[in-house]
Design a protein around this motif. Structure first.
Motif, PDB file in Angstrom:
ATOM      1  N   UNK A  41       0.841  -1.203   0.000  1.00 51.60           N
ATOM      2  CA  UNK A  41       0.000   0.000   0.000  1.00 51.60           C
ATOM      3  C   UNK A  41       0.871   1.246   0.000  1.00 51.60           C
ATOM      4  N   UNK A  42       1.845   1.276   0.914  1.00 45.53           N
ATOM      5  CA  UNK A  42       2.681   2.464   1.062  1.00 45.53           C
ATOM      6  C   UNK A  42       3.470   2.743  -0.215  1.00 45.53           C
ATOM      7  N   UNK A  43       3.987   1.691  -0.839  1.00 49.81           N
ATOM      8  CA  UNK A  43       4.797   1.874  -2.043  1.00 49.81           C
ATOM      9  C   UNK A  43       4.013   2.588  -3.141  1.00 49.81           C
ATOM     10  N   UNK A  44       2.741   2.244  -3.272  1.00 45.33           N
ATOM     11  CA  UNK A  44       1.920   2.877  -4.311  1.00 45.33           C
ATOM     12  C   UNK A  44       1.425   4.248  -3.857  1.00 45.33           C
ATOM     13  N   UNK A  45       0.941   4.344  -2.633  1.00 41.33           N
ATOM     14  CA  UNK A  45       0.360   5.602  -2.154  1.00 41.33           C
ATOM     15  C   UNK A  45       1.379   6.741  -2.192  1.00 41.33           C
ATOM     16  N   UNK A  46       2.632   6.437  -1.886  1.00 48.70           N
ATOM     17  CA  UNK A  46       3.670   7.474  -1.893  1.00 48.70           C
ATOM     18  C   UNK A  46       4.009   7.946  -3.307  1.00 48.70           C
ATOM     19  N   UNK A  47       3.603   7.191  -4.312  1.00 47.43           N
ATOM     20  CA  UNK A  47       3.930   7.526  -5.713  1.00 47.43           C
ATOM     21  C   UNK A  47       2.714   7.982  -6.512  1.00 47.43           C
ATOM     22  N   UNK A  48       1.602   8.281  -5.852  1.00 52.41           N
ATOM     23  CA  UNK A  48       0.372   8.595  -6.580  1.00 52.41           C
ATOM     24  C   UNK A  48       0.547   9.718  -7.605  1.00 52.41           C
ATOM     25  N   UNK A  49       1.113  10.878  -7.267  1.00 49.74           N
ATOM     26  CA  UNK A  49       1.236  11.929  -8.292  1.00 49.74           C
ATOM     27  C   UNK A  49       2.020  11.476  -9.523  1.00 49.74           C
ATOM     28  N   UNK A  50       3.141  10.786  -9.284  1.00 49.83           N
ATOM     29  CA  UNK A  50       3.994  10.299 -10.381  1.00 49.83           C
ATOM     30  C   UNK A  50       3.244   9.267 -11.232  1.00 49.83           C
ATOM     31  N   UNK A  51       2.531   8.343 -10.584  1.00 46.32           N
ATOM     32  CA  UNK A  51       1.839   7.274 -11.324  1.00 46.32           C
ATOM     33  C   UNK A  51       0.606   7.795 -12.048  1.00 46.32           C
ATOM     34  N   UNK A  52      -0.050   8.828 -11.506  1.00 50.03           N
ATOM     35  CA  UNK A  52      -1.146   9.471 -12.241  1.00 50.03           C
ATOM     36  C   UNK A  52      -0.597  10.144 -13.496  1.00 50.03           C
ATOM     37  N   UNK A  53       0.512  10.862 -13.325  1.00 44.94           N
ATOM     38  CA  UNK A  53       1.115  11.589 -14.444  1.00 44.94           C
ATOM     39  C   UNK A  53       1.499  10.633 -15.585  1.00 44.94           C
ATOM     40  N   UNK A  54       1.997   9.443 -15.222  1.00 43.01           N
ATOM     41  CA  UNK A  54       2.390   8.474 -16.254  1.00 43.01           C
ATOM     42  C   UNK A  54       1.242   7.566 -16.678  1.00 43.01           C
ATOM     43  N   UNK A 144       9.824  24.411  14.675  1.00 44.89           N
ATOM     44  CA  UNK A 144       8.503  25.042  14.804  1.00 44.89           C
ATOM     45  C   UNK A 144       7.448  24.368  13.936  1.00 44.89           C
ATOM     46  N   UNK A 145       6.210  24.644  14.281  1.00 51.59           N
ATOM     47  CA  UNK A 145       5.067  24.153  13.501  1.00 51.59           C
ATOM     48  C   UNK A 145       4.728  25.236  12.486  1.00 51.59           C
ATOM     49  N   UNK A 146       5.506  25.288  11.383  1.00 50.12           N
ATOM     50  CA  UNK A 146       5.269  26.316  10.376  1.00 50.12           C
ATOM     51  C   UNK A 146       5.514  25.745   8.978  1.00 50.12           C
ATOM     52  N   UNK A 147       5.254  26.551   7.952  1.00 52.16           N
ATOM     53  CA  UNK A 147       5.305  26.064   6.578  1.00 52.16           C
ATOM     54  C   UNK A 147       6.691  25.533   6.201  1.00 52.16           C
ATOM     55  N   UNK A 148       7.745  26.167   6.721  1.00 52.27           N
ATOM     56  CA  UNK A 148       9.098  25.768   6.349  1.00 52.27           C
ATOM     57  C   UNK A 148       9.500  24.434   6.980  1.00 52.27           C
ATOM     58  N   UNK A 149       8.867  24.077   8.088  1.00 48.59           N
ATOM     59  CA  UNK A 149       9.271  22.872   8.812  1.00 48.59           C
ATOM     60  C   UNK A 149       8.249  21.743   8.698  1.00 48.59           C
ATOM     61  N   UNK A 150       7.252  21.914   7.842  1.00 47.38           N
ATOM     62  CA  UNK A 150       6.209  20.897   7.681  1.00 47.38           C
ATOM     63  C   UNK A 150       6.265  20.290   6.290  1.00 47.38           C
ATOM     64  N   UNK A 151       5.863  19.030   6.191  1.00 42.20           N
ATOM     65  CA  UNK A 151       5.692  18.392   4.887  1.00 42.20           C
ATOM     66  C   UNK A 151       4.562  17.372   4.972  1.00 42.20           C
ATOM     67  N   UNK A 152       4.001  17.058   3.814  1.00 42.64           N
ATOM     68  CA  UNK A 152       2.922  16.081   3.751  1.00 42.64           C
ATOM     69  C   UNK A 152       3.483  14.660   3.798  1.00 42.64           C
ATOM     70  N   UNK A 153       2.674  13.736   4.323  1.00 41.42           N
ATOM     71  CA  UNK A 153       3.024  12.319   4.239  1.00 41.42           C
ATOM     72  C   UNK A 153       2.726  11.788   2.842  1.00 41.42           C
ATOM     73  N   UNK A 154       1.570  12.158   2.296  1.00 41.66           N
ATOM     74  CA  UNK A 154       1.147  11.741   0.955  1.00 41.66           C
ATOM     75  C   UNK A 154       0.635  12.962   0.217  1.00 41.66           C
ATOM     76  N   UNK A 155       0.827  12.965  -1.090  1.00 46.40           N
ATOM     77  CA  UNK A 155       0.343  14.091  -1.879  1.00 46.40           C
ATOM     78  C   UNK A 155      -0.544  13.600  -3.018  1.00 46.40           C
ATOM     79  N   UNK A 156      -1.080  14.555  -3.748  1.00 42.00           N
ATOM     80  CA  UNK A 156      -1.876  14.313  -4.945  1.00 42.00           C
ATOM     81  C   UNK A 156      -1.307  15.189  -6.050  1.00 42.00           C
TER      82      UNK A 156
END
Length: 419
Positions: A41-54, A144-156
């Motif tokens: 599951x994780x292997x695919x979910x982490x690659x969703x944007x790339x796999x949609x694009x292709x 800190x809890x701010x834009x520069x120090x945060x990232x998503x776990x999964x994206x679209x």
């Protein structure tokens, strides 16, 4: 809130509603990995944007092994699994845009997704609780809890704008924490007739709502409107009240008949509904029905909090019965700040949906000479689904809905201010 009544109940508290003292409705310390069994599951979910694009995501999901959900034990494991399965589902359905959606979600995805959803009390579709509340980590755990120090776990699909959209929304949630923490103070103060305590708490809530508006302004910094409208938005859309999928979606192995679920919506955040119940904002039938339905897309404990706030003695009646100018002004200021937040939300929606929709209609007219940047913007906007032009991702006619809710907030102002 219900009318005032003599009260001998224990003090109102947020403890039983899964609300964090530090983060409010945000899931504390989301897991970033599932047990090794779930690595497919994780292997695919982490690659969703790339796999949609292709155009390969459906292929990879179709050959994914069917895994049992029984080895997911803890709440945070279930939340991470729901998020991963949700991201895969949105990508699977919308990989080819509005004209080549699927009629059925394959069994190897649909069955565990349904099981995890049932255990969490969430629907089997990407919700605000997934994409925002459980979809973050700090790059530096001590930072800190701010834009520069945060990232998503999964994206679209949507690149930096997708990251910006979800993380800015997360910061709006964080800004609301002081307001949430003061809701029990207001309720308990009304119960025991403590005018000064209620006034102070309302003043703190007002400041917190102002801070939410200030964070929402970051949308214009971190999200490109043409990317949101032309690329991102379809991946947040559901299969209820959606002309692209009028029959809904079959979850293979779960039910033979199609099911309908709304896409992600700001109305799925518990924040504003808590404030509405506390301040006595009354919604008319159509908007009220939509907001009530959106509660089914919230974690059950958060939905219960909203319901329980609505059962408390009426704050507005309490204020009107007191001879306290400070209390009166504190309530008015609270409603005014909530009104300003809703007005600003309308501004954001206009920038990210209404204006690009008008531009898309213009671009469908006979072509005129345009410079390179206009051509690129036009190509981006033109990718957006025509059927969703003026609709929100939750399925509502968005501007009509938002303006109605805004006007109903204004109606909550006490008479001398609303004239």
């Amino acid at each position: 809130m219900a009318s005032a009544e003599p009260d001998s109940k224990p003090p109102f508290s947020l403890e039983s509603y899964h609300v964090s003292e530090e983060l409010g409705f945000i899931l504390q310390d989301p897991l970033v990995e599932l047990p090794p069994y779930y690595q497919p599951w994780m292997d695919i979910a982490l690659r969703v944007p790339e796999l949609v694009h292709s155009h390969e995501l459906r292929f990879h999901i179709n050959k994914m092994p069917r895994l049992s959900s029984q080895f997911l034990q803890k709440h945070r494991e279930l939340r991470l699994a729901h998020l991963a399965l949700s991201v895969m589902t949105m990508g699977y359905n919308w990989q080819e845009g509005e004209n080549n959606t699927v009629q059925m979600l394959p069994r190897n995805l649909a069955v565990p997704y349904w099981e995890v959803s049932q255990r969490l009390g969430l629907p089997p579709i990407l919700t605000h609780a997934d994409a925002v509340l459980a979809n973050w980590r700090k790059k530096d755990p001590e930072g800190p809890f701010d834009m520069e120090n945060l990232e998503l776990l999964f994206s679209l699909p949507g690149g930096d704008s997708t990251q910006g959209f979800f993380l800015v929304t997360l910061l709006v949630e964080l800004a609301a924490v002081p307001a949430l923490k003061n809701i029990p103070t207001v309720i308990n103060g009304v119960r025991c007739g403590d005018t000064e305590t209620v006034a102070r708490a309302l003043e703190d809530i007002s400041q917190s709502i102002q801070d939410m508006t200030d964070k929402l302004k970051l949308m214009h910094v971190y999200v490109e409107p043409s990317v949101f409208y032309g690329i991102m938005r379809i991946y947040l859309s559901g299969w209820k009240d959606n002309p692209c999928m009028p029959k809904g979606l079959v979850y293979e192995g779960v039910q033979a008949e199609p099911m309908e679920y709304s896409g992600g919506s700001a109305a799925q955040s518990s924040l504003l509904q808590c404030f509405d119940e506390l301040l006595g904002v009354q919604h008319e039938a159509t908007s009220g029905a939509f907001l009530s339905r959106m509660r089914n897309y919230m974690p059950p404990a958060h939905k219960l909090l909203i319901q329980d706030i609505s059962l408390q003695p009426s704050l507005k009646s309490f204020v009107q019965q007191q001879a306290s100018e400070r209390l009166n002004q504190a309530l008015q200021h609270c409603v005014t700040k909530l009104l300003a937040l809703r007005n600003y939300h309308i501004n954001v929606v206009s920038c990210f949906i209404t204006v690009p929709a008008a531009r898309a209609r213009q671009l469908r007219q006979p072509r005129t000479l345009r410079n390179h940047s206009q051509v690129l913007e036009g190509e981006m906007i033109s990718r957006a689904p025509i059927a969703l032009e003026e609709r929100g991702t939750g399925g509502s006619s968005i501007m009509t809905f938002l303006k109605t809710v805004r006007d109903q907030t204004k109606d909550t102002l006490l008479p001398e201010t609303s004239k």
